[in-house]
Design a protein around this motif. Structure first.
Motif, short mmCIF file in Angstrom:
data_model
loop_
_atom_site.label_atom_id
_atom_site.label_comp_id
_atom_site.label_asym_id
_atom_site.label_seq_id
_atom_site.Cartn_x
_atom_site.Cartn_y
_atom_site.Cartn_z
N GLU A 291 1.22 -1.26 0.19
CA GLU A 291 0.26 -0.04 -0.03
C GLU A 291 0.73 0.84 0.00
N LEU A 292 1.70 1.20 0.66
CA LEU A 292 2.76 2.30 1.00
C LEU A 292 3.55 2.64 -0.66
N LEU A 293 3.80 1.60 -1.14
CA LEU A 293 4.91 2.29 -3.00
C LEU A 293 3.65 1.96 -3.89
N GLN A 294 2.84 1.86 -3.02
CA GLN A 294 1.22 2.51 -5.08
C GLN A 294 0.98 2.72 -4.36
N ARG A 295 1.23 3.29 -3.11
CA ARG A 295 0.60 5.43 -2.91
C ARG A 295 1.15 6.25 -3.79
N ARG A 296 2.94 6.16 -4.23
CA ARG A 296 4.32 6.65 -3.68
C ARG A 296 4.49 6.92 -5.42
N ARG A 297 4.16 5.41 -6.45
CA ARG A 297 5.01 4.61 -7.21
C ARG A 297 5.37 5.81 -8.90
#
Length: 397
Positions: free
Chosen positions: A116-122
């Motif tokens: 979730e954290l990585l997808q938010r700031r991909r």
């Protein structure tokens, strides 16, 4: 100012703990992780993360950064163990005889948090992150089957990381070492065949129980007399089954167990010693021995550069004083070694122990439980390491 990785992960704590509690309540054995896989895939769909189904219950997902670059992979295993839970926790297993006694529910929840954290700031990433939710680590090795199915391609993985819970170190710490960290394993089975007789006339038969007892004792000389004291080798006979009556010499006995080494030449030598001792003693005792030694996990060896990445990233997130150095490898096994044999990798431990909160039992124990407070830290560690690898020290706070 952009929110830090640690603060972002802390904000996910309630959601991650709910996922963790759900997984813990409904554990599934290897290759039967259908409910677990459905939860994972549903969450990935909610996050808009593309995935493929592999090795039946396995899932391989990819988060593609806005700019081209390298690809780093993370493994989380999913399967539980055939153990009756005795924790008394409100979210204890509801499946009789099955529990998450090795923290694979924790691994899965933490990696979903990192996703979730990585997808938010991909859009800020340079390169890609692949997420492997792997079946059957405790059994036949789901890692090898996922690799054979092509999970390391499209995009091709350049490096791998994997964390494992450890109740022997406190929440808020990690431990790691370069080089060998987990043992190679070779399960075995020995079937002894003799001639049955009345217990009062043992001379008319050949006693497979006495032969088996001699073999069990002699096998311990592989580590105590045939191996340097500085070299880790463990020979375990975990089961010995023979006979049904106290006054009868049975005709068969079956011994099963596992050989653990650090791989390489030692692994081959130990297998040779095993065969020599079993066949020699069996012949001397007048019984036949059918010996089966199975090839299993290759052991885990941490790449020096990837180990340095773990140390730096964990120190940056938790403080250098909370990054502990393992002085010796574990004789436990893990099929992450298939991944780290394919590309440079590192397997490290995340502390989930807390005396104050009662999280102290070791892995594979009916009272084992991982401290849920460690979940956001584990998720943040994944993200910190991914960003530091892809951005080479640049990027998010």
């Amino acid at each position: 100012m952009t929110e830090s990785i640690k603060d972002s992960a802390a904000g996910l704590a309630p959601a991650l703990q709910e996922i963790f509690y759900t997984l813990h309540r409904y554990p599934e054995l290897g290759n039967r992780e259908h409910r677990t896989a459905a939860l994972i895939r549903r969450r990935l769909e909610e996050l808009g993360i593309a995935y493929t189904i592999t090795a039946d219950t396995g899932t391989a997902a990819v988060i593609r950064g806005a700019e081209p670059g390298r690809t780093i992979g993370f493994r989380a295993d999913m399967d539980a163990l055939p153990i009756q839970e005795e924790t008394g926790l409100p979210y204890a297993s509801r499946t009789p005889g099955v529990m998450h006694a090795c923290g694979h529910d924790f691994h899965t929840a933490a990696l979903l948090g990192a996703a979730e954290l990585l997808q938010r700031r991909r859009g800020e990433l340079r390169g890609n992150v692949k997420l492997f939710f792997q079946p059957d680590e405790e059994g036949d090795g789901g890692a090898a089957r996922m690799i054979a199915a092509g999970c390391m391609e499209s995009p091709r993985v350049d490096a791998m990381l994997c964390c494992h819970v450890e109740s022997g170190i406190p929440t808020g710490t990690v431990s790691v070492r370069s080089g060998p960290i987990c043992a190679a394993s070779n399960p075995f089975s020995v079937t002894l065949r003799g001639h049955g007789s009345h217990g009062a006339k043992p001379h008319l038969g050949t006693d497979v129980i006495v032969a088996g007892a001699q073999i069990v004792t002699a096998l311990q000389t592989i580590s105590s007399r045939r191996t340097s004291p500085a070299e880790p080798v463990v020979v375990t006979v975990g089961s010995f089954h023979s006979g049904r009556a106290g006054n009868v010499l049975p005709e068969t006995a079956v011994l099963t167990g596992i050989l653990r080494t650090m791989g390489g030449a030692a692994r081959e030598r130990v297998k040779e010693d095993f065969r020599s001792i079993v066949s020699g003693l069996a012949a001397g005792m007048g019984v036949e021995a059918e010996i089966e030694i199975f090839e299993s996990y290759p052991g885990c060896r941490n790449d020096p550069a990837m180990t340095d990445l773990v140390r730096r990233s964990a120190g940056r997130l938790l403080g250098p004083e909370n990054v502990l150095e393992l002085t010796e490898p574990s004789l436990g096994t893990d099929d992450f070694g298939y991944f780290s044999d394919a590309v440079p990798g590192c397997y490290y431990y995340v502390g989930v122990g807390s005396e104050a909160r009662g999280f102290t039992a070791p892995n594979h124990n009916p009272r084992f439980a991982a401290d849920p407070a460690a979940l956001p830290l584990a998720a943040a560690l994944h993200v910190r390491m991914a960003v530091d690898y892809l951005m080479e020290g640049e990027g998010w706070a």
